[in-house]
Enzyme design. Structure first.
Site, PDB file in Angstrom:
ATOM      1  N   CYS A   1       0.862  -1.185   0.000  1.00  0.00           N
ATOM      2  CA  CYS A   1       0.000   0.000   0.000  1.00  0.00           C
ATOM      3  C   CYS A   1       0.893   1.228   0.000  1.00  0.00           C
ATOM      4  O   CYS A   1       1.732   1.395   0.878  1.00  0.00           O
ATOM      5  CB  CYS A   1      -0.916   0.002   1.217  1.00  0.00           C
ATOM      6  SG  CYS A   1      -1.799   1.557   1.421  1.00  0.00           S
TER       7      CYS A   1
ATOM      8  N   CYS B   1       0.321   3.726   3.471  1.00  0.00           N
ATOM      9  CA  CYS B   1       0.935   3.411   4.764  1.00  0.00           C
ATOM     10  C   CYS B   1       2.286   2.749   4.565  1.00  0.00           C
ATOM     11  O   CYS B   1       3.013   2.508   5.516  1.00  0.00           O
ATOM     12  CB  CYS B   1       0.020   2.536   5.605  1.00  0.00           C
ATOM     13  SG  CYS B   1      -0.433   1.010   4.797  1.00  0.00           S
TER      14      CYS B   1
ATOM     15  N   CYS C   1     -46.675  23.958   1.025  1.00  0.00           N
ATOM     16  CA  CYS C   1     -46.241  22.638   1.499  1.00  0.00           C
ATOM     17  C   CYS C   1     -47.424  21.949   2.163  1.00  0.00           C
ATOM     18  O   CYS C   1     -48.396  22.597   2.545  1.00  0.00           O
ATOM     19  CB  CYS C   1     -45.103  22.834   2.503  1.00  0.00           C
ATOM     20  SG  CYS C   1     -44.498  21.316   3.249  1.00  0.00           S
TER      21      CYS C   1
ATOM     22  N   CYS D   1     -47.548  21.023   4.994  1.00  0.00           N
ATOM     23  CA  CYS D   1     -47.652  21.504   6.370  1.00  0.00           C
ATOM     24  C   CYS D   1     -48.420  22.822   6.430  1.00  0.00           C
ATOM     25  O   CYS D   1     -48.677  23.345   7.506  1.00  0.00           O
ATOM     26  CB  CYS D   1     -46.271  21.673   6.986  1.00  0.00           C
ATOM     27  SG  CYS D   1     -45.361  23.081   6.332  1.00  0.00           S
TER      28      CYS D   1
ATOM     29  N   HIS E   1     -45.042  36.474  -2.153  1.00  0.00           N
ATOM     30  CA  HIS E   1     -45.078  37.935  -2.185  1.00  0.00           C
ATOM     31  C   HIS E   1     -45.420  38.516  -3.545  1.00  0.00           C
ATOM     32  O   HIS E   1     -45.295  39.715  -3.756  1.00  0.00           O
ATOM     33  CB  HIS E   1     -43.744  38.494  -1.708  1.00  0.00           C
ATOM     34  CG  HIS E   1     -42.578  37.926  -2.466  1.00  0.00           C
ATOM     35  ND1 HIS E   1     -42.381  38.173  -3.796  1.00  0.00           N
ATOM     36  CD2 HIS E   1     -41.577  37.092  -2.088  1.00  0.00           C
ATOM     37  CE1 HIS E   1     -41.298  37.534  -4.196  1.00  0.00           C
ATOM     38  NE2 HIS E   1     -40.793  36.854  -3.191  1.00  0.00           N
TER      39      HIS E   1
ATOM     40  N   CYS F   1     -44.353  79.494  16.332  1.00  0.00           N
ATOM     41  CA  CYS F   1     -43.004  80.015  16.234  1.00  0.00           C
ATOM     42  C   CYS F   1     -41.949  78.961  16.495  1.00  0.00           C
ATOM     43  O   CYS F   1     -42.259  77.830  16.853  1.00  0.00           O
ATOM     44  CB  CYS F   1     -42.826  81.170  17.202  1.00  0.00           C
ATOM     45  SG  CYS F   1     -42.878  80.590  18.897  1.00  0.00           S
TER      46      CYS F   1
ATOM     47  N   CYS G   1     -29.265  82.055  14.654  1.00  0.00           N
ATOM     48  CA  CYS G   1     -28.674  80.859  14.033  1.00  0.00           C
ATOM     49  C   CYS G   1     -28.915  80.890  12.542  1.00  0.00           C
ATOM     50  O   CYS G   1     -29.962  81.331  12.080  1.00  0.00           O
ATOM     51  CB  CYS G   1     -29.229  79.586  14.656  1.00  0.00           C
ATOM     52  SG  CYS G   1     -30.983  79.377  14.417  1.00  0.00           S
TER      53      CYS G   1
HETATM   54 ZN   LIG Z   1     -39.319  35.535  -3.602  1.00  0.00          ZN
HETATM   55 ZN   LIG Z   2     -43.955  81.977  20.451  1.00  0.00          ZN
HETATM   56 ZN   LIG Z   3     -31.103  78.531  16.566  1.00  0.00          ZN
HETATM   57 ZN   LIG Z   4     -43.572  22.270   5.184  1.00  0.00          ZN
HETATM   58 ZN   LIG Z   5      -2.428   1.452   3.591  1.00  0.00          ZN
END
Ligand SMILES: [Zn+2]
Ligand SMILES: [Zn+2]
Ligand SMILES: [Zn+2]
Ligand SMILES: [Zn+2]
Ligand SMILES: [Zn+2]
Ligand SMILES: [Zn+2]
Ligand SMILES: [Zn+2]
Lengths: 575, 192
Positions: free
Chosen positions: A121, A124, A234, A236, A249, A294, A327
């Protein structure tokens, strides 16, 4: 909503007067409840798994006159696509077909080595008695203990379905009978695993077969005739899209559905709502809603702040300014807020309608029960004119089927006419035209679905026969009409909308008048049983004792839940 | 379990014609899990004259799983990492067959030195250079061979001679040089 047949509805009915005609005589023109007769999809249970692949194996065995294991090797290589396999056979010949898949058919079970009573073999590097060595079909001979270790390692590496010969550069696949026999002597667990992997290759490597996605898993797989997009049920009860394995879907494409589910699940929209309508208090960080007027808002904690920049301010202010505060972020903020608001409203528009219809069809079983009650009462009246009430149930099925279509059609429209997927596909004008066309159909469908829903709610069990017959006619007419409207809407989606895309790969499962197809149980015929024993009988190896014990093991395996097919093999292995 | 009986036989087989092939495999420690292989750089390549050491680790499933091999001598080659010495060679991965041996595997590694496959690189930098500027590649590979793969014996002799000429006793020079791994400057520091 009392006068369904009134003039403003005539327009809707006009098409259908002919086909419905004398409704009294035409009961069977209506749609029967979903039947599994002639279905092209099949349920494969753990009992029928072997039988299911038997047909394919048989075809290949007959066509090429090969043993089962070679047919299996060929089929696994070609992912159980018999037509492709035969295609290669016709085009490139048997030799190529076999070599490519690693099938060696041993023509001269050779006698040369039998002249010696021992072999060296190469693995081995030991001399072993000839009866403790095995020569594969490719001609390579190694000792049984080396073969066994090789199989063990390969199965552990997840390569059970294609274990190659140990010789360097030999592409030949090992004889499955040898693998079984040798493995079961030293590693019976592994032999079992190997068996299951081979058996389940039919599901795992086959694009026509998929595990049912139910949780907890019902143990079944579903096979379809063509790998076209379809939706199946299925045994089930699980209904799913065969392509993406999510809930059915259509008319959404798989991608649209994936996006939609994510969008609905993500809290991002809610977060969005909060960003649009509230701002955190700079002191206690609670979201504070602007109550019009406001730009000075105040939190319940007493802190006042500027709505535009969120900065804490005093309370002294006029309509356009806050004392001691300035701001410059107004314009910018306003714009993004406007966009977010618009996107949010758009989503909410579609989502609300989607949700309304989804919620309605989720009440299916409840409504069915209520209707059943009404039917029972009616039947007890022993009327001579109205004896059959199947039209009520049929009407109800039509209602739920079309609600499903309607519900998903809103998710579809959200993406079809939104920027996310097809911004580049259509100009604003084109989009508007298409959207109008589609929404027109959608609205017609919706209107009639609601009508049908109303009629079905009528307390017909309290009505006189004549009125009952009227109700019946309305339900029949509406059902036919709705079915046609669904068809038309699908045609519009498939041809005018998705069909006109340049880059889109959005295919959808076709409209099914009868609803999602119930997969039929695969019939295990007598020939399969006969073949069952054929599997083992054809294995002619000197190890007769090992062979027959395996025979037993396999039979027990299939009958007595030896393999737990409740979960895919790799899943079990991971644990 | 590693088939140690086979490993033993392989070592014996390999040492039989070590002179002819130039390929050697010796155990790194007293177990046979870690071994050291050496291959001579193929003649007519930038690796000529060098002797390359390869760290070998045998996996549990040897010989049914491939041995793990890695250059411990630094080498400049498209399919060998210049950083780690990792080798990109199919027979050490999915093309391994239990019928191959450590010696045949090392012969394949040696063949890889002769025939680089820059399309399947382990070291992208080297591979780029090989494809775009072959001459620079050859020079670098040769320089690396000179620096890292030449048997230290010759180099050491030069250093010994140098230090002896500086007036240190030869025996002391040799032992200190060995202790510092041949580093001339470190040896000098210690001697002073
Ligand atoms: Zn799909
Ligand atoms: Zn106000
Ligand atoms: Zn402001
Ligand atoms: Zn199923
Ligand atoms: Zn062997
Ligand atoms: Zn072979
Ligand atoms: Zn606050």
């Amino acid at each position: 909503m009392d006068d369904y047949a009134s003039s403003d509805d005539d327009y809707n009915y006009s098409d259908d007067q002919d086909s419905v005609g004398d409704v009294f005589a035409n009961d069977d023109l209506d749609f029967p409840l979903v039947s599994s007769k002639g279905s092209t999809t099949q349920v494969i249970t753990k009992e029928s798994l072997l039988a299911a692949q038997r047909e394919d194996l048989r075809r290949v065995m007959d066509m090429l006159s090969v043993r089962e294991q070679h047919a299996r090797t060929l089929l696994i290589y070609h992912r159980w696509d018999v037509d492709r396999l035969f295609g290669v056979y016709v085009e490139k010949g048997k030799a190529f077909l076999f070599a490519e898949a690693g099938v060696s058919v041993d023509e001269c079970r050779d006698s040369s080595s039998l002249a010696y009573d021992s072999v060296m073999c190469e693995i081995c590097m030991d001399d072993v008695p000839i009866e403790e060595a095995t020569r594969m079909d490719c001609g390579h001979c190694f000792c049984n203990s080396c073969w066994t270790e090789h199989f063990f390692v390969k199965i552990n590496e997840g390569q059970s379905k294609r274990i190659r010969c140990m010789a360097h550069k030999c592409n030949s696949i090992c004889d499955e009978a040898v693998v079984r026999t040798l493995l079961s002597r030293k590693y019976p667990d592994m032999a079992e695993k190997y068996e299951r992997f081979l058996l389940e290759s039919y599901i795992e490597d086959n694009k026509r077969v998929k595990w049912c996605p139910s949780t907890p898993h019902c143990g079944n797989a579903i096979r379809v005739e063509e790998d076209d997009l379809c939706e199946v049920e299925c045994s089930c009860g699980e209904q799913f899209c065969f392509n993406c394995l999510e809930e059915a879907h259509s008319p959404c494409s798989c991608l649209m559905w994936e996006l939609w589910v994510k969008k609905c699940r993500d809290e991002s929209e809610t977060v969005n709502w909060i960003t649009v309508h509230t701002k955190p208090c700079p002191k206690c960080h609670k979201p504070v809603e602007k109550n019009g007027g406001c730009n000075l808002v105040s939190c319940i904690c007493g802190q006042a702040f500027c709505w535009l920049c969120g900065g804490a301010t005093g309370r002294e202010h006029t309509w356009s300014s806050i004392a001691g505060h300035s701001c410059g972020r107004y314009k910018e903020q306003e714009k993004t807020a406007e966009r977010a608001k618009r996107d949010l409203y758009r989503y909410m528009h579609y989502h609300n309608r989607y949700k309304a219809h989804t919620d309605s069809f989720k009440l299916e079983s409840k409504l069915k029960e209520a209707i059943q009650g009404k039917i029972s009462i009616s039947e007890e009246k022993n009327s001579t004119t109205v004896t059959d009430y199947s039209w009520v149930n049929n009407g109800l099925s039509r209602l739920f089927r079309s609600r499903r279509v309607l519900s998903y059609s809103y998710a579809f429209a959200f993406y079809m006419f939104g920027d996310e997927l097809f911004k580049e596909e259509m100009s604003e004008d084109q989009r508007e035209i298409k959207q109008n066309l589609f929404e027109d159909q959608q609205q017609q469908l919706e209107g009639n679905v609601e009508r049908l829903s109303k009629v079905l709610e009528e307390p017909f069990e309290t009505f006189k026969d004549k009125k009952v017959m009227e109700i019946r006619m309305q339900i029949l007419n509406l059902s036919t009409l709705i079915d046609n409207l669904c068809k038309t809407m699908y045609e519009c989606i498939e041809n005018d909308l998705l069909g006109s895309l340049n880059h889109g790969i959005h295919s959808i499962a076709p409209y099914k008048s009868r609803g999602i197809e119930k997969a039929s149980e695969l019939q295990v015929s007598w020939s399969n049983k006969a073949n069952n024993t054929g599997v083992t009988a054809e294995v002619e190896r000197p190890e007769e004792s090992g062979c027959s014990s395996r025979k037993r093991a396999r039979k027990e395996g299939l009958g007595g839940g030896f393999f737990d097919l409740n979960l895919p093999a790799e899943f079990l292995d991971r644990n | 379990m590693i088939d140690f009986a086979r490993v033993q036989k392989e070592l014996v087989e390999c040492s039989k014609d070590a002179e002819g092939s130039g390929i050697r495999v010796i155990p790194k420690s007293d177990n046979l899990v870690h071994l050291i292989g050496t291959i001579p750089g193929p003649i007519g390549t930038p690796y000529e004259g060098g002797v390359f050491q390869i760290d070998i680790t045998l996996p549990e499933g040897y010989p049914f799983e491939p041995p793990k091999m890695q250059f411990s001598t630094k080498v400049w080659h498209p399919n060998i990492s210049s950083q780690s010495g990792a080798i990109c060679l199919d027979i050490l991965k999915d093309q391994w067959s239990p019928a191959l041996t450590l010696k045949t595997a090392l012969l394949s590694v040696q063949a890889l030195l002769s025939a680089p496959q820059p399309d399947d690189p382990q070291d992208a930098v080297v591979a780029q250079q090989y494809l775009k500027d072959y001459q620079t590649f050859v020079n670098t590979a040769r320089y690396w061979t000179e620096s890292f793969a030449k048997t230290s014996s010759r180099g050491i002799e030069v250093k010994v001679q140098k230090l002896v000429e500086m007036g240190f006793p030869e025996a002391q020079v040799r032992s200190i040089l060995e202790a510092v791994g041949g580093d001339e400057n470190l040896a000098l520091e210690r001697l002073l």
